[in-house]
Design a protein around this motif. Structure first.
Motif, short mmCIF file in Angstrom:
data_model
loop_
_atom_site.label_atom_id
_atom_site.label_comp_id
_atom_site.label_asym_id
_atom_site.label_seq_id
_atom_site.Cartn_x
_atom_site.Cartn_y
_atom_site.Cartn_z
N THR A 218 -41.22 22.41 -9.05
CA THR A 218 -42.57 22.61 -8.52
C THR A 218 -42.80 24.09 -8.22
OG1 THR A 218 -41.90 22.33 -6.21
CG2 THR A 218 -42.48 20.33 -7.44
N GLU A 219 -44.06 24.46 -8.15
CA GLU A 219 -44.42 25.85 -7.87
C GLU A 219 -43.92 26.26 -6.48
OE1 GLU A 219 -48.42 28.65 -7.51
OE2 GLU A 219 -48.52 26.71 -8.54
N ILE A 220 -44.02 25.35 -5.51
CA ILE A 220 -43.55 25.66 -4.15
C ILE A 220 -42.05 25.94 -4.15
CG2 ILE A 220 -43.22 24.70 -1.83
CD1 ILE A 220 -45.81 23.12 -2.24
N PHE A 221 -41.30 25.11 -4.87
CA PHE A 221 -39.84 25.29 -4.94
C PHE A 221 -39.49 26.62 -5.61
CE2 PHE A 221 -35.80 24.96 -7.17
CZ PHE A 221 -34.95 24.49 -6.17
N LEU A 222 -40.18 26.94 -6.71
CA LEU A 222 -39.92 28.19 -7.44
C LEU A 222 -40.22 29.40 -6.58
CD1 LEU A 222 -41.30 27.34 -11.00
CD2 LEU A 222 -38.91 27.65 -10.36
N ASN A 223 -41.34 29.36 -5.86
CA ASN A 223 -41.72 30.48 -4.99
C ASN A 223 -40.67 30.70 -3.90
OD1 ASN A 223 -44.02 30.79 -6.49
ND2 ASN A 223 -45.36 29.79 -5.02
N LYS A 224 -40.21 29.61 -3.30
CA LYS A 224 -39.19 29.73 -2.24
C LYS A 224 -37.89 30.28 -2.81
CE LYS A 224 -37.68 29.24 1.92
NZ LYS A 224 -36.49 30.08 1.68
N TRP A 225 -37.51 29.82 -3.98
CA TRP A 225 -36.27 30.30 -4.61
C TRP A 225 -36.37 31.80 -4.91
CZ3 TRP A 225 -31.97 27.14 -5.66
CH2 TRP A 225 -30.94 27.76 -6.34
N LYS A 226 -37.51 32.23 -5.44
CA LYS A 226 -37.70 33.65 -5.75
C LYS A 226 -37.59 34.49 -4.49
CE LYS A 226 -40.65 32.96 -9.81
NZ LYS A 226 -41.99 33.15 -10.40
N GLN A 227 -38.17 34.00 -3.40
CA GLN A 227 -38.12 34.75 -2.14
C GLN A 227 -36.68 34.87 -1.64
OE1 GLN A 227 -40.83 32.49 0.28
NE2 GLN A 227 -42.63 33.60 -0.43
N ASP A 228 -35.89 33.82 -1.82
CA ASP A 228 -34.48 33.87 -1.41
C ASP A 228 -33.69 34.88 -2.25
OD1 ASP A 228 -34.80 32.01 0.59
OD2 ASP A 228 -34.24 30.30 -0.66
N VAL A 229 -34.05 35.00 -3.52
CA VAL A 229 -33.38 35.99 -4.39
C VAL A 229 -33.76 37.40 -3.96
CG1 VAL A 229 -33.22 36.90 -6.74
CG2 VAL A 229 -33.17 34.43 -6.36
N VAL A 230 -35.05 37.62 -3.71
CA VAL A 230 -35.51 38.94 -3.29
C VAL A 230 -34.88 39.35 -1.96
CG1 VAL A 230 -37.54 40.28 -2.58
CG2 VAL A 230 -37.68 38.76 -4.56
N LYS A 231 -34.75 38.40 -1.05
CA LYS A 231 -34.16 38.68 0.27
C LYS A 231 -32.65 38.89 0.22
CE LYS A 231 -37.65 36.01 2.81
NZ LYS A 231 -37.89 34.75 3.57
N GLY A 232 -32.03 38.55 -0.91
CA GLY A 232 -30.59 38.74 -1.02
C GLY A 232 -29.78 37.53 -0.58
N ILE A 233 -30.46 36.41 -0.30
CA ILE A 233 -29.74 35.19 0.10
C ILE A 233 -29.03 34.59 -1.11
CG2 ILE A 233 -30.02 32.86 1.03
CD1 ILE A 233 -32.46 33.91 2.56
N LEU A 234 -29.70 34.63 -2.25
CA LEU A 234 -29.14 34.12 -3.51
C LEU A 234 -29.15 35.22 -4.57
CD1 LEU A 234 -31.15 30.75 -3.68
CD2 LEU A 234 -28.80 31.03 -2.91
#
Length: 562
Positions: A185-201
């Motif tokens: 889903t778009e919501i899931f993708l957006n959250k995942w991208k934010q975690d990558v940008v933040k350095g969590i993933l």
């Protein structure tokens, strides 16, 4: 599957065994080993080990037996089997209460039952289970390899892994970008991208938590009530080329989830997907390079014949017969964001920047898909070259909806990054692909120098005239001689005389309106205006002097000082 205490207690040899504490835990406690231990325990007992004892050292000292039970519990043993009838006749109530407090099983067995027979029986059960695990592991390995050799889709491979680990599974590249992203889903993708940008993933620093060399590479990631297990997919060199993520069910801990069967599945999954990624990456990189090279050559005017361009575009899936416009995209603030988010990570700036450009490209394609427009994209240094299909005929509408869509999404996903756009003229004929690129490039440079987020080529007429004039040395000297006193004064006194003049000129010399717009007292504004006249030796009442000062400031903002 694994051997549990319930399996052990169901053996005929232990039909007279009695569970004194930890009742109801039989099915949940795994058994990995069995041994005979008397005092002291020290470090002789390992996790998930069944301990057999006669309590020979505790015959006349119940407190010593309680300490013994405490040490066995502390070692995380599977359970304690006590032979009653010679050295100990009853389990002390305090020991039972201690065991119940820790959901630990104490089992009593008759003195007549030989420890050797119990050890033999349990080891046989463990050996049988080990053989079953090996057969299961080999079956998983063969089926996964079949998927790879049969060139099955990644979605099918991930579904197979999910089925056998009994949890959702995600696959990313080495930068954390999701594979098969279209199924989320778009919501899931957006959250995942934010975690990558933040350095969590992805999590880069490996912590050694287990003696198993495979499990040592597993990383636990906790975020917002979610527990992920990260498994690296390694290249031959040992560097990760991607990651498998397992979404561990909320009722499980990492330790309880990683039973032998699941570890085998994840081990073979990492190996098999490494083969899949190697093949797919080679194909994908070749396709991306061909498409990127084509767009770059188109922009730079390296393709001279229209027929050649059309032939190559059809092979690559592009449609040159559509109307396009060239747009340049420059993400501002990437270096600052890297220093802010990644300074403690083992992640090179170039790798991180590649990941960010990948995300921006995804957003561009998403906007194009949403608006039903064709796109051709390539990267050139720190900017992206975009050819966007246009459908509107007015001068600026043809890109506005597309840019609005991308900017809105980027503000939501990565608010620290802003994008500066340079937009060329619409492409009418084949030769205009190169011209539109040059126009977009010039628009981008002008926009960045003026701090303007969007600059259409048609809006830069005055700026282009200024740039042409400033190519002459004499003109540059006049401009610098006029503007530099104001620049130096502003740097030293922080008074913003340049901003004051811009407002004064905008309001056509109206002092009251200028003072209100700058939130200044009238006398403070007049002081600044007199200071401008003194520094530049120009009169603000003289139209020619006003024109020269305005021209000089515009030239300065175009980057003359650089």
């Amino acid at each position: 599957m694994s051997v549990s205490m319930k399996d052990v207690l169901q053996e005929p040899l232990l039909k007279d065994a009695k569970v004194i504490s930890g009742k109801g835990e039989e099915a949940t406690v795994d058994v990995q080993w069995i041994s005979v231990i008397e005092l002291p325990v020290e470090n002789f007992v390992r996790k998930n080990e069944v301990v057999l004892t006669t309590a020979i050292g505790c015959k006349s000292n119940p407190e010593l037996f309680i300490d013994f039970v405490h040490d066995v519990i502390k070692s995380e043993a599977a359970g304690l089997m006590v032979a009653l009838g010679r050295f100990l006749f009853d389990i002390p109530q305090q020991a039972i209460e201690l065991a119940n407090k820790h959901d630990f099983m104490i089992i009593t067995i008759p003195w007549e039952v030989r420890f050797a027979n119990i050890v033999e029986t349990v080891m046989k059960e463990l050996s049988n289970q080990s053989n079953k695990d090996r057969e299961y592991s080999e079956k998983i390995q063969q089926e996964l390899l079949y998927f790879i050799l049969a060139e099955r889709k990644l979605k099918e491979i991930l579904h197979y892994i999910e089925k056998h680990v009994e949890a959702p599974v995600f696959l990313t590249d080495q930068n954390g970008n999701l594979k098969e992203s279209h199924q989320y889903t778009e919501i899931f993708l957006n959250k995942w991208k934010q975690d990558v940008v933040k350095g969590i993933l992805p999590k880069k620093q490996v912590t050694k938590q287990n003696h198993d060399p495979l499990i040592q590479k597993f990383e636990k990631i906790s975020k917002e009530g979610q527990l992920l297990l990260q498994i690296p997919i390694l290249k031959v060199s040992g560097e990760p080329q991607g990651y498998i993520y397992v979404d561990i069910p909320k009722a499980c801990s990492v330790e309880s989830f990683l039973i032998s069967r699941r570890v085998h599945v994840l081990e073979h999954a990492a190996t098999s997907i490494a083969l899949w990624l190697s093949r797919e990456n080679a194909i994908e990189e070749t396709e991306l390079r061909l498409r990127s090279d084509f767009v770059a050559e188109l922009a730079r005017g390296y393709i001279s014949k229209y027929e050649q361009a059309v032939s190559r575009s059809q092979i690559l899936g592009y449609q040159l017969q559509l109307p396009y416009v060239c747009i340049l995209c420059f993400p501002e603030g990437l270096d600052i964001l890297y220093d802010k988010k990644r300074q403690k990570e083992h992640y090179s700036q170039e790798q991180w920047k590649n990941s960010m450009f990948r995300y921006i490209e995804e957003e561009l394609f998403f906007a194009g898909k949403t608006l039903e427009r064709q796109l051709m994209i390539t990267r050139e240094g720190d900017k992206l070259i975009i050819y966007l299909e246009i459908q509107h005929q007015t001068e600026h509408e043809y890109a506005t909806d597309f840019l609005d869509h991308v900017d809105r999404r980027m503000r939501h996903l990565i608010p620290e990054i802003s994008i500066t756009w340079g937009i060329g003229r619409r492409i009418a004929t084949f030769k205009h692909y190169h011209e539109s690129y040059q126009q977009a490039n010039r628009s981008l440079k002008i926009g960045r120098s003026k701090g303007t987020r969007r600059t259409w080529y048609e809006q830069t007429k005055l700026d282009r005239v200024l740039l042409q004039l400033l190519e002459k040395e004499e003109m540059r000297e006049i401009v610098l001689e006029t503007i530099e006193p104001l620049v130096h004064y502003d740097e030293e006194r922080q008074m913003d005389l340049i901003g004051t003049f811009i407002a004064f000129n905008q309001f056509r010399g109206n002092v009251s309106q200028t003072a209100r717009s700058l939130n200044l007292h009238r006398q403070s504004l007049l002081y600044r205006l007199r200071k401008i006249e003194a520094l530049t030796r120009l009169s603000l009442n003289n139209p020619e002097h006003l024109f020269l000062l305005d021209l000089s400031i515009k030239a300065w903002k175009l980057g003359l000082h650089q």
